[in-house]
Design a protein around this motif. Structure first.
Motif, PDB file in Angstrom:
ATOM      1  N   ALA A   1      87.623 -21.866  52.882  1.00 48.55           N
ATOM      2  CA  ALA A   1      88.941 -21.243  52.746  1.00 48.55           C
ATOM      3  C   ALA A   1      88.902 -19.898  53.457  1.00 48.55           C
ATOM      4  N   ARG A   2      89.764 -19.722  54.427  1.00 49.06           N
ATOM      5  CA  ARG A   2      89.848 -18.428  55.105  1.00 49.06           C
ATOM      6  C   ARG A   2      90.408 -17.410  54.113  1.00 49.06           C
ATOM      7  N   SER A   3      89.637 -16.364  53.829  1.00 52.67           N
ATOM      8  CA  SER A   3      90.055 -15.406  52.814  1.00 52.67           C
ATOM      9  C   SER A   3      91.386 -14.745  53.169  1.00 52.67           C
ATOM     10  N   GLU A   4      91.648 -14.568  54.460  1.00 51.66           N
ATOM     11  CA  GLU A   4      92.886 -13.919  54.887  1.00 51.66           C
ATOM     12  C   GLU A   4      94.115 -14.756  54.532  1.00 51.66           C
ATOM     13  N   GLU A   5      93.946 -16.068  54.351  1.00 55.96           N
ATOM     14  CA  GLU A   5      95.074 -16.968  54.087  1.00 55.96           C
ATOM     15  C   GLU A   5      95.094 -17.522  52.667  1.00 55.96           C
ATOM     16  N   ALA A   6      94.029 -17.273  51.909  1.00 54.58           N
ATOM     17  CA  ALA A   6      93.868 -17.961  50.624  1.00 54.58           C
ATOM     18  C   ALA A   6      94.986 -17.661  49.629  1.00 54.58           C
ATOM     19  N   ALA A   7      95.544 -16.466  49.676  1.00 58.47           N
ATOM     20  CA  ALA A   7      96.572 -16.095  48.703  1.00 58.47           C
ATOM     21  C   ALA A   7      97.912 -16.764  48.962  1.00 58.47           C
ATOM     22  N   THR A   8      98.120 -17.300  50.172  1.00 62.42           N
ATOM     23  CA  THR A   8      99.416 -17.867  50.524  1.00 62.42           C
ATOM     24  C   THR A   8      99.387 -19.371  50.780  1.00 62.42           C
ATOM     25  N   LYS A   9      98.236 -19.932  51.120  1.00 64.68           N
ATOM     26  CA  LYS A   9      98.152 -21.356  51.411  1.00 64.68           C
ATOM     27  C   LYS A   9      98.167 -22.160  50.107  1.00 64.68           C
ATOM     28  N   PRO A  10      98.998 -23.199  50.002  1.00 62.34           N
ATOM     29  CA  PRO A  10      99.062 -23.981  48.766  1.00 62.34           C
ATOM     30  C   PRO A  10      97.713 -24.526  48.303  1.00 62.34           C
ATOM     31  N   MET A  11      96.849 -24.871  49.232  1.00 66.30           N
ATOM     32  CA  MET A  11      95.560 -25.453  48.868  1.00 66.30           C
ATOM     33  C   MET A  11      94.712 -24.487  48.039  1.00 66.30           C
ATOM     34  N   TRP A  12      94.851 -23.182  48.298  1.00 64.59           N
ATOM     35  CA  TRP A  12      93.937 -22.206  47.698  1.00 64.59           C
ATOM     36  C   TRP A  12      94.583 -21.221  46.731  1.00 64.59           C
TER      37      TRP A  12
END
Length: 229
Positions: free
Chosen positions: A77-88
């Protein structure tokens, strides 16, 4: 991307986390070439608030997953995207874990070499802490109940832009936390903003050396995979 890593010895893991045998997951065997979808150790907080090692599938399956088969490419999981991507995004808020490792592999795309079959591949490197020792990779976890079958606990590791010596080999690296950061990372009471402060302060003390191209085949295992060449 981090697609292969090495798990530590069970005794080293117990010492590093000060985990007693009743919480250490006695099923754990050391693996020198861990690949996605493998069962791996993950450190979580149990209901008593204690650190405990559990078995997890490396490749996150979010609790809301509706398809009969797990998602693909959900091990990083790319930490930069984790807060917004549904998967994470739910897991990084409430289900954070640590993934024990001794080191990880990356391939240098600027360094072509021949493998034993004579095929041109990228040179693999083994990354580890300066001075060696156990690593605590920041991860997220979930429990998914398939339509037919037992619940599955799964996890994914977080990555960030590479820094220091790692950046010479690859542009990404795992987020690896120091012991003083574990409590904040594991606690469900830690806010998302605080979790990202923890990521920003992750460890940077790593080095790497060339290893055999044999690591490219997941069937290959053994301590010889991390021997320098």
């Amino acid at each position: 991307m981090c697609g292969r890593y090495v798990t530590p010895e069970e005794a080293a893991m117990e010492r590093y986390w000060h985990i007693g045998r009743h919480n250490s997951g006695r099923w754990v065997d050391r693996v020198y070439n861990v690949a996605p979808t493998s069962q791996v150790p993950a450190v979580v907080l149990n209901e008593a608030g204690e650190q405990e090692v559990v078995a997890a599938r490396w490749g996150l399956i979010p609790f809301w997953w509706k398809k009969p088969t797990p998602p693909t490419f959900s091990f990083n999981a790319r930490s930069e995207e984790a807060a917004t991507k549904p998967m994470w995004r739910q897991a990084i808020r409430t289900h954070r874990c640590l993934m024990p490792a001794a080191g990880w592999y990356e391939w240098n795309e600027q360094e072509p070499v021949k493998n034993k079959a004579g095929r041109t591949v990228h040179q693999p490197y083994y990354h580890h802490a300066i001075g060696d020792g156990v690593l605590a990779i920041a991860g997220i976890w979930s429990t998914w109940s398939p339509p037919d079958g037992e619940p599955i606990t799964s996890c994914a590791l977080l990555t960030k832009e590479a820094e220091g010596l790692v950046a010479v080999i690859h542009n990404r690296m795992p987020v690896i936390l120091a012991p003083e950061q574990w409590a904040a990372w594991l606690s469900p009471e830690t806010s998302l903003e605080q979790a990202y402060v923890t990521i920003a302060q992750a460890r940077r003390d790593f080095e790497a050396y060339r290893v055999s191209t044999d690591v490219g085949n997941t069937r290959n295992q053994g301590a010889e995979l991390i021997e320098p060449i």
